[in-house]
Write an enzyme that holds these catalytic residues in place. Sequence first.
Site, PDB file in Angstrom:
ATOM      1  CG  HIS A  13      -1.645  -1.320   1.406  1.00  0.00           C
ATOM      2  ND1 HIS A  13      -2.766  -1.513   0.469  1.00  0.00           N
ATOM      3  CD2 HIS A  13      -1.598  -2.108   2.459  1.00  0.00           C
ATOM      4  CE1 HIS A  13      -3.166  -2.724   0.989  1.00  0.00           C
ATOM      5  NE2 HIS A  13      -2.554  -3.060   2.036  1.00  0.00           N
ATOM      6  CD  GLU A  53      -2.590  -4.151   5.852  1.00  0.00           C
ATOM      7  OE1 GLU A  53      -2.889  -3.515   4.721  1.00  0.00           O
ATOM      8  OE2 GLU A  53      -2.778  -5.458   5.649  1.00  0.00           O
ATOM      9  CG  HIS A  68       1.176  -6.710   3.410  1.00  0.00           C
ATOM     10  ND1 HIS A  68       1.437  -5.437   2.643  1.00  0.00           N
ATOM     11  CD2 HIS A  68      -0.298  -6.830   3.297  1.00  0.00           C
ATOM     12  CE1 HIS A  68       0.137  -4.808   2.551  1.00  0.00           C
ATOM     13  NE2 HIS A  68      -0.726  -5.567   3.035  1.00  0.00           N
ATOM     14  NE  ARG A 114      -5.216  -8.144  -6.253  1.00  0.00           N
ATOM     15  CZ  ARG A 114      -6.118  -7.942  -7.136  1.00  0.00           C
ATOM     16  NH1 ARG A 114      -6.175  -7.824  -8.364  1.00  0.00           N
ATOM     17  NH2 ARG A 114      -7.137  -7.335  -6.607  1.00  0.00           N
TER      18      ARG A 114
END
Length: 326
Positions: A98, A116, A173, A193
């Site tokens: 991200h 996150e 991740h 992605r």
Amino acid sequence: MKPYPLLFKPTLKQRIWGGSKIKEIFGYPSSYEYIGEAWVASDHPEGKSLIINGEFSGESLGVLLAKCPEWFANINLKKFPLLVKLLDANDNLSIQVHPDDEYAMRNENGESGKAECWYVIDSEPGAEIILGHNARNRSQFIQLSKENKWDELLVRVPARAGDFFFIPSGTVHAIGKGILLLEVQQNSDITYRIYDYDRIGLGGQKRDLHFEKAIDVIDFQSTSYEPKPYTVEETGSPKTTLVACDYFTVEKWLINGSYDFKPFNVFLLIFVISGKGELIYNNGSILLTKGISIMIPANMGKCQIVGKIEAIVSYSNYSPPHGSEI
Ligand code: ZN
């Protein structure tokens, strides 16, 4: 208007990689066979949590934020800053990264970036996550991915119930097969992605990759991250801080008996992982059982939890660096 604790209805998401644990463990009613995600506290357009109790029953958090900003913080928040969700990975999720706020602001129409973190609730034997990469620099990362040398490139870490992982923006991740976790994140849905195991999606085609953007935002400096072991505190405070970053603080609360608390200038999100108890406030009370998601308003005053409860509690740290607005 008098603040009161808000209960939410989760938004359930059917996913090809989803499983049956969210339904089995938390008992959310659904006709979906495979639930991948349950958004338990959210004001994101892709899945807003609706309030299900009190005078704001049926409203979203965004509506309440506009009407009663003082319920959220002692400053005016531009939008609800966090998103809390359960994820049940019955298959490996795509390898992703991200962006940070600055990159997202410039390249994604003023969106937020995304940091996150994951609290593992349940995991099957041998379950692993991907956290970080072994490339020495950008060109080696590109080289190894072009050669499909994913095992060499990606760092795998075992994930067991009770483990906690923080994933700052820029970290490569992925959640591995057999893991059920609670994720607390910035309110953003921007994902680049990198690799999807060459799988064919529901529409009969491979899902899009965003390799160029991913390369722009991947952190090539940090060395691999050590997960923080979780330790049960036998005495003293039932609170353990799992992470405190620029955007949020996440704590684990293990209450056995009674615990008094008061929000400090910002709302608290409480998600009950297990146990049973009662939240007592002013002249009301709410039964706490696993799967319950609650927001305690910033201006709520003293509250008390009585019972035996394991909960993940999160709140916003609403002063992002560089003075940017939330
Ligand atoms: Zn992610």
